[in-house]
Write a protein that holds these residues in place. Structure first.
Motif, short mmCIF file in Angstrom:
data_model
loop_
_atom_site.label_atom_id
_atom_site.label_comp_id
_atom_site.label_asym_id
_atom_site.label_seq_id
_atom_site.Cartn_x
_atom_site.Cartn_y
_atom_site.Cartn_z
N GLU A 98 37.00 23.61 31.95
CA GLU A 98 36.27 22.34 32.18
C GLU A 98 35.21 22.53 33.25
N VAL A 99 35.62 23.16 34.36
CA VAL A 99 34.68 23.36 35.47
C VAL A 99 33.55 24.29 35.04
N ALA A 100 33.89 25.38 34.34
CA ALA A 100 32.87 26.34 33.91
C ALA A 100 31.79 25.65 33.08
N ARG A 101 32.24 24.80 32.16
CA ARG A 101 31.27 24.10 31.30
C ARG A 101 30.47 23.09 32.11
N ARG A 102 31.15 22.42 33.04
CA ARG A 102 30.46 21.43 33.87
C ARG A 102 29.39 22.09 34.73
N LEU A 103 29.69 23.29 35.25
CA LEU A 103 28.71 24.00 36.08
C LEU A 103 27.48 24.36 35.26
N GLU A 104 27.69 24.86 34.06
CA GLU A 104 26.55 25.23 33.23
C GLU A 104 25.71 23.99 32.89
N ARG A 105 26.42 22.87 32.59
CA ARG A 105 25.71 21.61 32.28
C ARG A 105 24.88 21.15 33.49
N THR A 106 25.50 21.26 34.67
CA THR A 106 24.82 20.81 35.89
C THR A 106 23.53 21.59 36.13
N LEU A 109 26.03 32.43 38.03
CA LEU A 109 27.33 31.81 38.34
C LEU A 109 28.38 32.91 38.27
N GLU A 110 29.37 32.86 39.15
CA GLU A 110 30.38 33.93 39.16
C GLU A 110 31.59 33.56 38.30
N SER A 111 32.39 34.56 37.95
CA SER A 111 33.57 34.30 37.13
C SER A 111 34.89 34.40 37.89
N THR A 112 34.91 35.01 39.09
CA THR A 112 36.18 35.09 39.82
C THR A 112 36.68 33.71 40.22
N LEU A 113 35.77 32.83 40.58
CA LEU A 113 36.23 31.49 40.97
C LEU A 113 36.90 30.78 39.80
N LEU A 114 36.53 31.15 38.57
CA LEU A 114 37.15 30.57 37.37
C LEU A 114 38.51 31.22 37.10
N SER A 115 38.53 32.57 37.07
CA SER A 115 39.75 33.26 36.62
C SER A 115 40.78 33.41 37.73
N HIS A 116 40.34 33.51 38.97
CA HIS A 116 41.28 33.73 40.07
C HIS A 116 41.33 32.57 41.05
N GLY A 117 40.49 31.55 40.85
CA GLY A 117 40.43 30.47 41.83
C GLY A 117 40.86 29.12 41.30
N LEU A 118 40.92 28.97 39.98
CA LEU A 118 41.28 27.68 39.38
C LEU A 118 42.32 27.91 38.30
N PRO A 119 43.21 26.93 38.09
CA PRO A 119 44.22 27.10 37.03
C PRO A 119 43.59 27.06 35.64
N ALA A 120 44.23 27.76 34.69
CA ALA A 120 43.74 27.77 33.31
C ALA A 120 43.67 26.34 32.79
N GLY A 121 42.67 26.05 31.99
CA GLY A 121 42.46 24.69 31.48
C GLY A 121 41.40 24.03 32.34
N ARG A 122 41.77 23.77 33.58
CA ARG A 122 40.82 23.18 34.52
C ARG A 122 39.61 24.10 34.70
N ASN A 123 39.86 25.42 34.70
CA ASN A 123 38.74 26.35 34.94
C ASN A 123 37.67 26.27 33.84
N LEU A 161 33.07 32.57 27.43
CA LEU A 161 33.48 31.72 28.55
C LEU A 161 34.96 31.33 28.38
N GLU A 162 35.36 31.01 27.16
CA GLU A 162 36.76 30.67 26.89
C GLU A 162 37.67 31.86 27.19
N ARG A 163 37.20 33.04 26.86
CA ARG A 163 38.02 34.24 27.09
C ARG A 163 38.24 34.46 28.59
N VAL A 164 37.18 34.28 29.37
CA VAL A 164 37.29 34.46 30.82
C VAL A 164 38.28 33.45 31.43
N CYS A 165 38.32 32.25 30.84
CA CYS A 165 39.14 31.17 31.41
C CYS A 165 40.55 31.09 30.82
N ALA A 166 40.86 31.94 29.84
CA ALA A 166 42.14 31.83 29.15
C ALA A 166 43.31 32.14 30.08
#
Ligand code: PSU
Ligand code: MN
Length: 335
Positions: free
Chosen positions: A42-50, A26-40, A77-82
């Protein structure tokens, strides 16, 4: 890559790779540069769960303090999404500088694919692939451009001089994502490329680089928020097992990657007129703020997310979750 970077795989991932169990990068740019903080987050955790629910091990990839990490701890993961993460966007060419200088950054499709392949992971699920950009000066004409085969005969493909009339191929902004797909044997599951790109040219570059493009239950290359770009895909598969059979066969004769294009789920597709309006505004914003290169995608995505009141965020989340699930199914079939 001529020289492999030193990798830092999480123990769970090293074990799974060694035992031949299914792993999904799974990539991290879509989290840090593609989604707003907070939502990212949630999505990161949901992707790993999926990925786990589908029977595979998730490996989110990023570079932290100069270490290419294959699989992140909850704290990483929290640090990447902060909100204040301040991560650079690292394409493949940026890995050497980031590692050598001890920097932290998020990995794109290009750098994630390369690091995953180096770590023995051959399947990767993400949102959108980078592609061939139209030159900024031409993007205002985007909506009027013909699509499909007629596009080849469009006037912008004829050479004319002057910044305002440069043909698409003179932008030279071709994402490294395409070159990496040509060079590493990774399956990338994504929802095509965004409609801001020159989709016909992107598909041509993939063909030149011998990257098979498979439509998942579609004959049409998807355009991220929209299910269809109007450009046909050369091959279609109906299920994960068929996709895996193609990948296995491809790998016996070729060292390039495979693109598995999975359209945004029908119920989450953006309304086309809303999409077209936001794209038009977004392009105007890029021009007025003189945005170029690696900043184009993040600025455009942010405009969509704020101006659509979150509709595009829901579409974005739905398509990534769907892609990651399909990637896990393919990884399970391959293992
Ligand atoms: N497309 C999206 N969302 C994204 C990206 C692309 O819809 O977050 C990111 C991916 O990480 C992709 C990168 O690899 O942007 C491509 O950037 P560039 O065009 O600068 O190579
Ligand atoms: Mn670029």
């Amino acid at each position: 890559m001529t020289e492999q970077p030193r990798l830092f795989p999480a123990e769970e991932i090293a074990d799974a790779v060694r035992d031949g169990r299914p792993v999904v990068a799974l990539e991290s740019t879509l989290l840090s540069h593609g989604l707003p903080a907070g939502r990212n987050l949630e999505v990161a955790r949901r992707l790993e769960r999926t990925v786990r629910e589908a029977g595979a091990v998730p490996a989110t990839i990023a570079v932290l303090d100069g270490r290419p990490l294959i699989g992140l701890s909850p704290a990483e993961l929290e640090r990447v999404c902060a909100e204040d993460a301040g991560l650079d966007k690292l394409s493949l060419r940026d890995l050497g500088p980031a590692v050598g200088l001890g920097r932290s950054g998020a990995t794109t499709v290009a750098s994630t694919s390369a690091l995953a392949a180096a770590a023995g992971i051959g399947v990767f699920g993400t949102g959108g692939l980078g592609g061939v950009h139209l030159p900024q000066a031409r993007t205002g004409d985007h909506r009027a451009r013909p699509r499909g085969p007629e596009a080849l005969h469009a006037p912008e493909h004829a050479f004319r001089s002057g910044a305002d009339s440069a043909p698409a191929q003179l932008s030279w902004d071709v994402s490294a994502d395409l070159g990496v797909l040509a060079a590493v044997p990774t399956v990338v599951v994504c929802s095509g490329v965004k409609s801001v790109l020159d989709i016909a040219a992107t598909l041509e570059v993939l063909e030149t680089n011998s990257v098979p493009v498979l439509g998942y239950r579609t004959d049409d290359f998807p355009a991220f928020y929209l299910r269809s770009s109007g450009h046909p895909v050369p091959w279609r598969v109906e299920d994960a097992a068929s996709a895996a059979a193609v990948v296995a066969a491809h790998r016996r004769t070729s060292s390039s990657g495979v693109l598995l294009a999975n359209p945004v789920p029908e119920e989450s597709e953006m309304d086309r007129s809303l999409h077209d309006r936001l794209l038009e505004e977004g392009l105007e914003l890029l021009r007025s703020k003189d945005v170029h290169g690696s900043d184009v995608t993040p600025v455009l995505l942010e405009h969509f997310h704020t101006a659509s009141g979150g509709v595009s965020l829901d579409a974005n989340e739905a398509l990534v979750v769907s892609n990651v699930r399909l990637a896990a199914e393919v990884a399970v079939e391959l293992s």
